[in-house]
Design a protein around this motif. Structure first.
Motif, PDB file in Angstrom:
ATOM      1  N   ILE A 134       0.870  -1.179   0.000  1.00 16.93           N
ATOM      2  CA  ILE A 134       0.000   0.000   0.000  1.00 16.93           C
ATOM      3  C   ILE A 134       0.905   1.226   0.000  1.00 16.93           C
ATOM      4  O   ILE A 134       1.867   1.293   0.775  1.00 16.93           O
ATOM      5  CB  ILE A 134      -0.927   0.007   1.235  1.00 16.93           C
ATOM      6  N   ASP A 135       0.609   2.190  -0.884  1.00 16.68           N
ATOM      7  CA  ASP A 135       1.392   3.433  -0.944  1.00 16.68           C
ATOM      8  C   ASP A 135       0.981   4.367   0.194  1.00 16.68           C
ATOM      9  O   ASP A 135      -0.207   4.645   0.369  1.00 16.68           O
ATOM     10  CB  ASP A 135       1.176   4.143  -2.284  1.00 16.68           C
ATOM     11  N   VAL A 136       1.975   4.820   0.957  1.00 15.91           N
ATOM     12  CA  VAL A 136       1.715   5.768   2.047  1.00 15.91           C
ATOM     13  C   VAL A 136       2.632   6.976   1.891  1.00 15.91           C
ATOM     14  O   VAL A 136       3.705   6.883   1.293  1.00 15.91           O
ATOM     15  CB  VAL A 136       1.914   5.127   3.441  1.00 15.91           C
ATOM     16  N   THR A 137       2.194   8.120   2.447  1.00 16.94           N
ATOM     17  CA  THR A 137       2.965   9.355   2.381  1.00 16.94           C
ATOM     18  C   THR A 137       3.219   9.864   3.793  1.00 16.94           C
ATOM     19  O   THR A 137       2.291   9.984   4.589  1.00 16.94           O
ATOM     20  CB  THR A 137       2.202  10.424   1.571  1.00 16.94           C
ATOM     21  N   ALA A 138       4.493  10.158   4.092  1.00 17.74           N
ATOM     22  CA  ALA A 138       4.892  10.685   5.407  1.00 17.74           C
ATOM     23  C   ALA A 138       6.391  10.968   5.363  1.00 17.74           C
ATOM     24  O   ALA A 138       7.086  10.517   4.448  1.00 17.74           O
ATOM     25  CB  ALA A 138       4.598   9.662   6.508  1.00 17.74           C
ATOM     26  N   PRO A 139       6.942  11.720   6.359  1.00 16.62           N
ATOM     27  CA  PRO A 139       8.401  11.796   6.460  1.00 16.62           C
ATOM     28  C   PRO A 139       8.950  10.382   6.708  1.00 16.62           C
ATOM     29  O   PRO A 139       8.283   9.571   7.368  1.00 16.62           O
ATOM     30  CB  PRO A 139       8.631  12.694   7.690  1.00 16.62           C
ATOM     31  N   TYR A 140      10.124  10.066   6.165  1.00 16.22           N
ATOM     32  CA  TYR A 140      10.595   8.676   6.194  1.00 16.22           C
ATOM     33  C   TYR A 140      10.718   8.106   7.610  1.00 16.22           C
ATOM     34  O   TYR A 140      10.544   6.915   7.833  1.00 16.22           O
ATOM     35  CB  TYR A 140      11.899   8.516   5.408  1.00 16.22           C
ATOM     36  N   GLY A 141      10.948   8.979   8.596  1.00 12.70           N
ATOM     37  CA  GLY A 141      11.073   8.512   9.987  1.00 12.70           C
ATOM     38  C   GLY A 141       9.781   7.956  10.553  1.00 12.70           C
ATOM     39  O   GLY A 141       9.793   7.192  11.516  1.00 12.70           O
ATOM     40  N   ILE A 149      -2.536  -5.482   9.220  1.00 17.21           N
ATOM     41  CA  ILE A 149      -3.983  -5.390   9.019  1.00 17.21           C
ATOM     42  C   ILE A 149      -4.630  -6.605   9.669  1.00 17.21           C
ATOM     43  O   ILE A 149      -4.357  -7.747   9.283  1.00 17.21           O
ATOM     44  CB  ILE A 149      -4.332  -5.314   7.514  1.00 17.21           C
ATOM     45  N   ASP A 150      -5.499  -6.360  10.667  1.00 18.94           N
ATOM     46  CA  ASP A 150      -6.167  -7.434  11.401  1.00 18.94           C
ATOM     47  C   ASP A 150      -7.366  -7.934  10.597  1.00 18.94           C
ATOM     48  O   ASP A 150      -8.260  -7.162  10.260  1.00 18.94           O
ATOM     49  CB  ASP A 150      -6.608  -6.905  12.778  1.00 18.94           C
ATOM     50  N   VAL A 151      -7.377  -9.252  10.299  1.00 21.97           N
ATOM     51  CA  VAL A 151      -8.466  -9.826   9.494  1.00 21.97           C
ATOM     52  C   VAL A 151      -9.410 -10.688  10.340  1.00 21.97           C
ATOM     53  O   VAL A 151     -10.285 -11.355   9.790  1.00 21.97           O
ATOM     54  CB  VAL A 151      -7.901 -10.665   8.307  1.00 21.97           C
ATOM     55  N   THR A 152      -9.255 -10.675  11.671  1.00 24.09           N
ATOM     56  CA  THR A 152     -10.018 -11.563  12.564  1.00 24.09           C
ATOM     57  C   THR A 152     -11.523 -11.522  12.300  1.00 24.09           C
ATOM     58  O   THR A 152     -12.182 -12.565  12.278  1.00 24.09           O
ATOM     59  CB  THR A 152      -9.737 -11.205  14.042  1.00 24.09           C
ATOM     60  N   ASN A 153     -12.094 -10.325  12.080  1.00 23.88           N
ATOM     61  CA  ASN A 153     -13.552 -10.193  11.916  1.00 23.88           C
ATOM     62  C   ASN A 153     -14.017 -10.273  10.464  1.00 23.88           C
ATOM     63  O   ASN A 153     -15.200 -10.031  10.182  1.00 23.88           O
ATOM     64  CB  ASN A 153     -14.027  -8.870  12.531  1.00 23.88           C
ATOM     65  N   GLY A 163      -9.805   2.126   1.677  1.00 26.66           N
ATOM     66  CA  GLY A 163     -10.535   3.241   2.278  1.00 26.66           C
ATOM     67  C   GLY A 163     -10.952   3.017   3.721  1.00 26.66           C
ATOM     68  O   GLY A 163     -11.223   3.970   4.452  1.00 26.66           O
ATOM     69  N   SER A 164     -11.015   1.750   4.159  1.00 27.77           N
ATOM     70  CA  SER A 164     -11.436   1.458   5.540  1.00 27.77           C
ATOM     71  C   SER A 164     -10.244   1.411   6.508  1.00 27.77           C
ATOM     72  O   SER A 164     -10.420   1.180   7.701  1.00 27.77           O
ATOM     73  CB  SER A 164     -12.186   0.118   5.592  1.00 27.77           C
ATOM     74  N   LEU A 165      -9.050   1.634   5.991  1.00 28.39           N
ATOM     75  CA  LEU A 165      -7.838   1.518   6.821  1.00 28.39           C
ATOM     76  C   LEU A 165      -7.349   2.885   7.282  1.00 28.39           C
ATOM     77  O   LEU A 165      -7.496   3.880   6.583  1.00 28.39           O
ATOM     78  CB  LEU A 165      -6.720   0.829   6.031  1.00 28.39           C
ATOM     79  N   GLN A 166      -6.735   2.902   8.459  1.00 29.43           N
ATOM     80  CA  GLN A 166      -6.093   4.106   8.989  1.00 29.43           C
ATOM     81  C   GLN A 166      -4.828   3.698   9.719  1.00 29.43           C
ATOM     82  O   GLN A 166      -4.816   2.707  10.443  1.00 29.43           O
ATOM     83  CB  GLN A 166      -7.021   4.821   9.984  1.00 29.43           C
ATOM     84  N   GLU A 168      -1.630   5.537  12.019  1.00 34.25           N
ATOM     85  CA  GLU A 168      -1.226   6.778  12.688  1.00 34.25           C
ATOM     86  C   GLU A 168      -0.002   7.400  12.028  1.00 34.25           C
ATOM     87  O   GLU A 168       0.990   6.726  11.764  1.00 34.25           O
ATOM     88  CB  GLU A 168      -0.923   6.484  14.171  1.00 34.25           C
ATOM     89  N   GLY A 169      -0.105   8.704  11.731  1.00 34.69           N
ATOM     90  CA  GLY A 169       1.027   9.446  11.170  1.00 34.69           C
ATOM     91  C   GLY A 169       1.254   9.232   9.687  1.00 34.69           C
ATOM     92  O   GLY A 169       2.215   9.739   9.119  1.00 34.69           O
ATOM     93  N   LEU A 170       0.364   8.446   9.032  1.00 33.31           N
ATOM     94  CA  LEU A 170       0.538   8.151   7.607  1.00 33.31           C
ATOM     95  C   LEU A 170      -0.676   8.599   6.812  1.00 33.31           C
ATOM     96  O   LEU A 170      -1.813   8.449   7.264  1.00 33.31           O
ATOM     97  CB  LEU A 170       0.721   6.645   7.379  1.00 33.31           C
ATOM     98  N   LYS A 171      -0.425   9.156   5.616  1.00 28.56           N
ATOM     99  CA  LYS A 171      -1.500   9.440   4.664  1.00 28.56           C
ATOM    100  C   LYS A 171      -1.468   8.321   3.632  1.00 28.56           C
ATOM    101  O   LYS A 171      -0.407   8.010   3.080  1.00 28.56           O
ATOM    102  CB  LYS A 171      -1.244  10.785   3.964  1.00 28.56           C
ATOM    103  N   ILE A 172      -2.619   7.713   3.358  1.00 24.60           N
ATOM    104  CA  ILE A 172      -2.652   6.605   2.396  1.00 24.60           C
ATOM    105  C   ILE A 172      -2.811   7.178   0.984  1.00 24.60           C
ATOM    106  O   ILE A 172      -3.732   7.957   0.725  1.00 24.60           O
ATOM    107  CB  ILE A 172      -3.778   5.610   2.733  1.00 24.60           C
ATOM    108  N   ALA A 173      -1.889   6.790   0.095  1.00 29.31           N
ATOM    109  CA  ALA A 173      -1.885   7.320  -1.277  1.00 29.31           C
ATOM    110  C   ALA A 173      -2.554   6.373  -2.279  1.00 29.31           C
ATOM    111  O   ALA A 173      -2.914   6.781  -3.375  1.00 29.31           O
ATOM    112  CB  ALA A 173      -0.450   7.606  -1.714  1.00 29.31           C
TER     113      ALA A 173
END
Length: 197
Positions: A134-141, A149-153, A163-166, A168-173
């Motif tokens: 998955i492409d993400v955008t953030a400072p490399y640190g 990704i938890d698939v239990t349910n 679109g259902s994922l989040q 912390e500190g990352l923007k999904i591209a």
């Protein structure tokens, strides 16, 4: 993100003929694109070469590395921007790198790691991974080595979309409509459902 160190030397001769000679010597022609711009405002490349033996570990891997490049004694931090391979032999022909720093956002594909035992699999379905990164955008640190990704349910016949994922500190591209994984019905699960009915 994992870090990897490699040393290189500036290239004086460029072009197809010079690149071919380098490859015969076990070297890979590379370019580093950074903050430097030419007269037209386009990114200016620093042409350099590295030993294939030194860089192969950072190329043939599922991991995403931050590369500590030392070119003629000058240090640069970079990520791989683009790789060119031979169409039939898969030999590495050329590598482009993108210079990074602590504050500048970068967009990079991070491997997906599915965790948990999906409910749909317990009901006889088969878990299907549709995309590996998955492409993400953030400072490399801020960028992790993998995206858990938890698939239990996740139930039979259901899917997880980007679109259902989040994180912390990352923007999904990656587009929110892209399916990451799903649980497909199998012959056994269909037979069990029919028996239950």
């Amino acid at each position: 993100m994992k870090e990897f160190s490699v040393s290189g030397q500036k290239r004086t001769a460029t072009g197809k003929k010079a690149s071919k000679l380098l490859r015969k010597e076990g070297l890979v022609p590379c370019n580093l694109y950074g903050e430097t711009k030419d007269a037209n405002g386009l990114p200016e490349a620093l042409a350099f070469q590295v030993s294939f033996a030194d860089i192969r570990k950072a190329i043939y891997t599922p991991h995403v590395y931050v590369l500590n490049l030392t070119i003629d004694g000058t240090d640069h931090k970079a990520i791989i921007k683009e790789l060119q391979f031979h169409p039939t032999t898969d030999a590495l022909l050329h590598a482009d790198f993108f210079e990074i720093n602590d504050t500048k956002d970068i967009t990079v594909g991070i491997p997906v790691n599915l965790t948990g035992h999906a409910k749909g699999v317990r009901d006889g379905g088969r878990l299907n991974l549709s995309i590996r990164k998955i492409d993400v955008t953030a400072p490399y640190g801020n960028i992790p080595e993998k995206l858990d990704i938890d698939v239990t349910n996740l139930e039979l016949g259901k899917a997880i979309k980007v679109g259902s994922l989040q994180f912390e500190g990352l923007k999904i591209a990656t587009s929110p409509e892209v399916v990451v994984c799903s649980v497909k019905a199998t012959r056994a699960s269909r037979a069990a459902a029919a028996a239950a009915e």
